[in-house]
Write an enzyme that holds these catalytic residues in place. Structure first.
Site, PDB file in Angstrom:
ATOM      1  N   HIS A  66      -0.730  12.311-114.937  1.00  9.77           N
ATOM      2  CA  HIS A  66       0.471  13.011-114.471  1.00  9.77           C
ATOM      3  C   HIS A  66       1.141  12.285-113.305  1.00  9.77           C
ATOM      4  CE1 HIS A  66      -1.478  16.842-116.255  1.00  9.77           C
ATOM      5  NE2 HIS A  66      -0.636  16.324-117.103  1.00  9.77           N
ATOM      6  N   LYS A 108      -1.347  12.090-125.839  1.00 14.25           N
ATOM      7  CA  LYS A 108      -1.511  11.950-127.289  1.00 14.25           C
ATOM      8  C   LYS A 108      -1.914  13.304-127.839  1.00 14.25           C
ATOM      9  CE  LYS A 108      -1.274   8.506-130.260  1.00 14.25           C
ATOM     10  NZ  LYS A 108      -0.405   7.335-130.133  1.00 14.25           N
TER      11      LYS A 108
END
Ligand code: NAD
Length: 473
Positions: A66, A108
């Site tokens: 992040h 993903k």
């Protein structure tokens, strides 16, 4: 080996590459740990209506880092999907984005199904329900997490994802940027289809332009005249072969699922595609030799080998027989770690996947920018540019007292459209990234190859970002 174990091995090898590169940096241990670990994984199950009643489906979304938002990465539909595999792929996305300066963290997703077992309607229900689960947990959105196609998914699934997201968040003006890889009609971008193959070509061309490096492996500079072998004539392999041959390379071999062929004076790619469409196979192509098996294609004499099919294609078993001088890893993970050692001892230049197949995510980034700006690239400036060039040419004509032909004028006096700008942005991206990686390899004594250099580059960029952000609270 089951899917879970394969996923574990994959994750272990990604982390091994990380550890090797981390040791070549001087970042503090805690920071390196923060870069390496996966920030969040959402693992969930949901039911769908199937012919025989309920069917429970397994899904994941991993957000590896992040440090930049949104995070980005494809969604695959595969029976072989597993949590460690999703984490490994999300991890690679973080590094890939950093290497090509795409300002996203890595992510993903996966749904553990074989899409061939489901009807179109069932796939639509699975996709919409999967998206709803992501929405509920804030694992999708143009500012938080932006999926894309991967193995088993395409523009059709991306349209369903966008539509589901907009059903819940239609009030968000940037809602369409919640997913990329859409069709043009759904807000996609020109150039996305060929982006990974084109990026592979740009990367190879950059590598081949450096005299010092080419000398080391006994080659002249330039793509022109270089012999190329491609494994896998799918989206990536076909486009890589297309742009390389357009750039003057000679396609001397192709390996596909059904076998491999060789033609030393050059394969006409479009004719081969037509032959495959007609006969269902690349074998028996006019003027080419059929090889004993598909693996033999990888072992052909050539300057550049482009594995563009699957992972684990070059192993310690066949690595001693590889004769290429350069390998461009268009596929993800086509060379195992053991094989890499053997290839490097043979002096083969390996251009790693985290760099060379990053064209897809780069152009996905451009699609996201297009969605946020709500205007096609080139729409505002194209005519203005064309007019400006026209005026310059008029002055040139007046001063030289010579009239330009229509063709000469058209060559110069044209404004850039969306495809021109996407190609230009991708070319710049691949060129800058290659030179950054090469510079690290040349200047850092602890870095022995381009893969480690690429990882070091990624680690440095992510580390700087974390370092400057500090820790909240
Ligand atoms: P694709 O399905 O379009 O093409 C793969 C091709 O490989 C097919 O033509 C298939 O028949 C062939 N193939 C399968 N097994 C083979 C074998 N054993 N030997 C020779 N050929 C074989 O897939 P794609 O989108 O072109 O992706 C190829 C690779 O590139 C994958 O590793 C993928 O993860 C990677 N990649 C793709 C993109 C993208 O934008 N599509 C981006 C980054 C990385």
């Amino acid at each position: 080996m089951n899917a879970e174990q394969q996923g574990q091995n994959f994750l272990a090898s990604v982390n091994r590459y990380f550890d090797k590169a981390a040791a070549a940096t001087d970042h503090p241990e805690g920071l390196l740990q923060q870069i390496k670990i996966c920030n969040s994984v959402y693992s969930f199950q949901f039911p769908i209506q199937h012919d025989d009643g309920y069917r429970v489906i397994k899904g994941w979304r991993a957000e590896h880092s992040h440090h930049k938002l949104p995070v980005k990465g494809g969604i695959r539909y595969s029976e072989e999907a597993s949590e460690p595999e999703v984490i490994a792929l999300a991890t690679l996305m973080t590094y890939k984005c950093a290497i090509v300066d795409v300002p996203f963290g890595g992510a993903k997703g996966a749904v553990k199904i074989n899409p061939k077992d489901f009807s179109r309607e069932q796939l639509e229900r699975i996709t919409r329900r999967y998206t709803t689960e992501l929405i509920k947990k804030n694992f999708i959105g143009p500012a938080v997490d932006v999926p894309a196609p991967d193995y088993g998914t395409g523009a059709r699934e991306m349209a369903w994802i966008a539509d589901t997201y907009m059903a819940f968040h239609g009030e968000q003006i940037d809602a369409l940027g919640c997913v990329t890889g859409k069709s043009l009609a759904q807000g996609g971008i020109r150039g996305r289809t060929e982006a990974t193959g084109l990026g592979t070509f740009y990367g190879l061309r950059e590598a081949c332009s450096i005299e010092e490096d080419m000398k080391e492996i006994g080659l002249e500079t330039g793509i022109e005249g270089k012999t190329v072998v491609v494994q896998g004539l799918g989206n990536v392999g076909y486009h890589a072969a297309k742009f390389c041959t357009e750039g003057g390379a000679i396609l001397v071999g192709v390996a596909e699922f059904e076998g491999a062929i060789q033609k030393t004076d050059g394969i006409d790619l479009e004719k081969l595609m037509a032959h495959r469409k007609e006969t269902g196979s690349i074998m028996g192509f006019a003027g080419a030799t059929n090889l004993a098996n598909r693996e033999a294609g990888l072992e052909l004499e050539c300057d550049i080998l482009i594995p563009a099919a699957l992972e684990n294609q070059i192993t310690k078993e066949n690595a001693p027989r590889i004769k290429a001088k350069i390998i461009g890893e268009a596929a993800n993970g086509p060379i195992t770690a053991n094989a890499e050692e053997i290839l490097e001892k043979k002096g083969i230049l390996i251009i790693p996947d985290v760099y060379i197949n990053a064209g897809g995510v780069t152009v996905s980034y451009f699609e996201w920018l297009k969605n946020l700006s709500h205007v096609r690239f080139g729409r505002m400036g194209k005519r203005f540019e064309q007019g400006a060039y026209d005026r310059i040419l008029n002055i040139v004509e007046r001063h030289t007292e010579r009239s330009l032909s229509k063709e000469e004028r058209q060559l110069v006096a044209r404004g850039a459209d969306e495809a021109d700008l996407v190609y230009s942005g991708l070319e710049e991206t691949m060129s800058v990234a290659y030179n950054q990686i090469r510079e690290i390899q040349k200047t850092n004594d602890k870095v022995d190859n381009l893969r480690t250099a690429a990882f070091v580059n990624a680690i440095n960029k992510v580390a700087l970002c974390y370092f400057e952000l500090g820790i909240f609270p």
